[in-house]
Motif scaffolding. Structure first.
Motif, mmCIF file in Angstrom:
data_model
loop_
_atom_site.group_PDB
_atom_site.id
_atom_site.type_symbol
_atom_site.label_atom_id
_atom_site.label_comp_id
_atom_site.label_asym_id
_atom_site.label_seq_id
_atom_site.Cartn_x
_atom_site.Cartn_y
_atom_site.Cartn_z
ATOM 1 N N UNK A 34 -34.156 -14.416 -23.713
ATOM 2 C CA UNK A 34 -33.201 -15.374 -24.110
ATOM 3 C C UNK A 34 -32.568 -15.144 -25.478
ATOM 4 N N UNK A 35 -31.452 -15.801 -25.986
ATOM 5 C CA UNK A 35 -30.813 -15.422 -27.410
ATOM 6 C C UNK A 35 -32.123 -15.514 -28.313
ATOM 7 N N UNK A 55 -32.839 -10.279 -16.315
ATOM 8 C CA UNK A 55 -32.020 -11.243 -16.760
ATOM 9 C C UNK A 55 -31.914 -11.241 -18.391
ATOM 10 N N UNK A 56 -30.784 -10.433 -18.901
ATOM 11 C CA UNK A 56 -31.076 -10.332 -20.467
ATOM 12 C C UNK A 56 -29.851 -11.252 -20.851
ATOM 13 N N UNK A 57 -30.051 -12.412 -21.480
ATOM 14 C CA UNK A 57 -29.222 -13.277 -22.203
ATOM 15 C C UNK A 57 -29.166 -12.857 -23.730
ATOM 16 N N UNK A 58 -30.150 -12.384 -24.423
ATOM 17 C CA UNK A 58 -30.070 -11.864 -25.784
ATOM 18 C C UNK A 58 -31.226 -11.093 -26.066
ATOM 19 N N UNK A 79 -23.731 -11.480 -22.953
ATOM 20 C CA UNK A 79 -23.407 -11.916 -24.175
ATOM 21 C C UNK A 79 -24.045 -11.004 -25.402
ATOM 22 N N UNK A 80 -25.029 -11.488 -26.120
ATOM 23 C CA UNK A 80 -25.518 -10.830 -27.315
ATOM 24 C C UNK A 80 -26.616 -9.875 -27.079
ATOM 25 N N UNK A 139 -15.944 -14.154 -24.393
ATOM 26 C CA UNK A 139 -16.668 -12.788 -24.718
ATOM 27 C C UNK A 139 -15.597 -11.489 -23.861
ATOM 28 N N UNK A 140 -15.423 -10.240 -24.781
ATOM 29 C CA UNK A 140 -14.863 -9.213 -23.839
ATOM 30 C C UNK A 140 -16.115 -8.723 -23.144
ATOM 31 N N UNK A 141 -15.613 -7.859 -22.055
ATOM 32 C CA UNK A 141 -16.687 -7.364 -21.179
ATOM 33 C C UNK A 141 -16.725 -6.045 -21.553
ATOM 34 N N UNK A 142 -17.942 -5.516 -21.899
ATOM 35 C CA UNK A 142 -18.327 -4.023 -21.919
ATOM 36 C C UNK A 142 -17.955 -3.259 -20.673
#
Length: 158
Positions: A34-35, A55-58, A79-80, A139-142
């Motif tokens: 999580x973040x 599942x990487x949210x932060x 996200x971050x 958010x921009x997508x990398x």
């Protein structure tokens, strides 16, 4: 060994997770960060038959030397999250090695796919959606960048 869980292991805000060896099976998500997850280090883990492996949210999780077998989405990076991913083996993928909606590029060093697998079909890098919205923020997508590990040279024995 963790099985039949919604999430095998979750690192929440301020949390620290370190796993070396083990297996996770039949989960909705193997590992979740999580973040503001402080530290997440996952090494030599096998994830089998799940919806999402990671599942990487932060946070800045480090995932090394792990194997995904019959996992629908190997990674979802959002996200971050700024993961370090090294030495991933994918066996019998259902859908994709990477599902990516991250704000920065994600580098994978050393990705082993099944014989005959079409890498382009197994990696989704968000190219069809240059931005995405989540909780009212855009958010921009990398991109996903796969870098092959260079074979180590053997010392000259002669």
């Amino acid at each position: 060994t963790i099985s039949n869980a919604s999430a095998g292991l979750t690192c929440a805000e301020g949390g620290t997770v370190s796993v070396s060896g083990g297996s996770i099976a039949d989960t909705a998500a193997g590992f979740v960060t999580l973040p503001k997850c402080t530290t997440a280090q996952i090494d030599r883990v096998q994830i089998t038959q799940g919806r999402v492996g990671f599942y990487l949210l932060g946070g800045s999780p480090v995932v090394t030397n792990s194997t995904l077998t019959r996992v629908f989405d190997g990674f979802r990076v959002f996200h971050e999250a700024q993961p370090t991913i090294v030495g991933i083996t994918v066996r019998t993928p259902r859908h994709a090695v990477i599902v990516h909606a991250a704000s920065t590029d994600v580098l994978i060093r050393g990705l082993a796919l099944p014989r005959g697998a079409d890498r382009a079909a197994l990696i989704s890098d968000g190219a069809d959606a240059p931005t995405h919205r989540w909780q009212g923020r855009e958010y921009e997508t990398g991109r996903v960048i796969v870098q092959e590990e260079k074979p180590r040279s053997l010392p000259n024995s002669g």
